[in-house]
Design a protein around this motif. Structure first.
Motif, mmCIF file in Angstrom:
data_model
loop_
_atom_site.group_PDB
_atom_site.id
_atom_site.type_symbol
_atom_site.label_atom_id
_atom_site.label_comp_id
_atom_site.label_asym_id
_atom_site.label_seq_id
_atom_site.Cartn_x
_atom_site.Cartn_y
_atom_site.Cartn_z
ATOM 1 N N GLU A 1 -33.205 13.736 -5.076
ATOM 2 C CA GLU A 1 -34.377 13.232 -5.797
ATOM 3 C C GLU A 1 -34.736 14.213 -6.917
ATOM 4 N N TYR A 2 -35.013 13.688 -8.092
ATOM 5 C CA TYR A 2 -35.432 14.503 -9.222
ATOM 6 C C TYR A 2 -36.893 14.194 -9.512
ATOM 7 N N THR B 1 -33.584 -0.090 -12.199
ATOM 8 C CA THR B 1 -32.795 0.109 -10.978
ATOM 9 C C THR B 1 -32.904 1.565 -10.535
ATOM 10 N N THR B 2 -32.712 1.779 -9.253
ATOM 11 C CA THR B 2 -32.801 3.124 -8.693
ATOM 12 C C THR B 2 -31.832 4.070 -9.395
ATOM 13 N N ASN C 1 -30.694 8.544 -13.028
ATOM 14 C CA ASN C 1 -29.958 9.133 -14.154
ATOM 15 C C ASN C 1 -30.905 9.655 -15.231
ATOM 16 N N ILE C 2 -31.958 8.904 -15.510
ATOM 17 C CA ILE C 2 -32.941 9.330 -16.509
ATOM 18 C C ILE C 2 -33.643 10.601 -16.044
#
Length: 157
Positions: A92-93, A116-117, A122-123
């Motif tokens: 998790e970021y 989407t997850t 990625n972002i």
């Protein structure tokens, strides 16, 4: 439950791999087709993901570290011990505070949450690795613009 099988390491494209017997993969639980595993190749520990293949079996990609650690090579038969890795979690970021503020200010929190997850991950991963505040702000502005424009392929950088 641990499963043991022997397989010949072969090359497909530029990758080395083995096919995991279907009687093993059928006893494991896939997550979006992929099966997270941990195991050994000739006694050498690894953590990998079994990838689905159209012909109904799963493929285990074997990298150089695994081959060296397992003292094996391309074209050789290796012994694999694998089991489902139920403890693997997606990293998790954290969402940067400035992004949270910009989403609220522009009333785009719902649009961001509806991505989407994997797209959100990625972002956030990218934004957490950005080194300068200037680059962070530039990319957040780009993301906000894409969300405002309801673009289908939202991405940064």
């Amino acid at each position: 439950m641990k499963h043991t099988f022997k397989a010949k390491i072969y090359q497909t494209g530029i990758n080395w791999c083995v096919d995991v017997p279907s009687e093993i993969t059928e006893s494991l639980t896939p997550e979006k087709g992929r099966i997270y595993i941990k195991g050994q190749i000739n006694g050498f520990d690894f953590i990998k993901t079994l990838m689905p293949v159209k012909s109904a079996y799963h493929r285990l990609f074997v990298n150089k570290t695994m081959m060296q650690g397992g003292n094996t090579g391309l074209g050789q038969v290796a012994t694999f011990n694998i089991e489902q890795d139920n403890e693997r979690t997606v990293k998790e970021y954290p969402t940067p505070l400035i992004l949270v503020e910009q989403l609220k200010e522009n009333q785009l929190t719902t649009e961001f949450d509806n991505l989407t997850t994997s797209k959100k991950q990625n972002i956030l991963k990218y934004l957490n690795y950005v080194k300068t505040e200037e680059t962070l702000l530039k990319n957040i502005d780009k993301l906000i613009t894409q969300l405002k424009n309801k673009e289908k392929n939202v991405r940064i950088p």
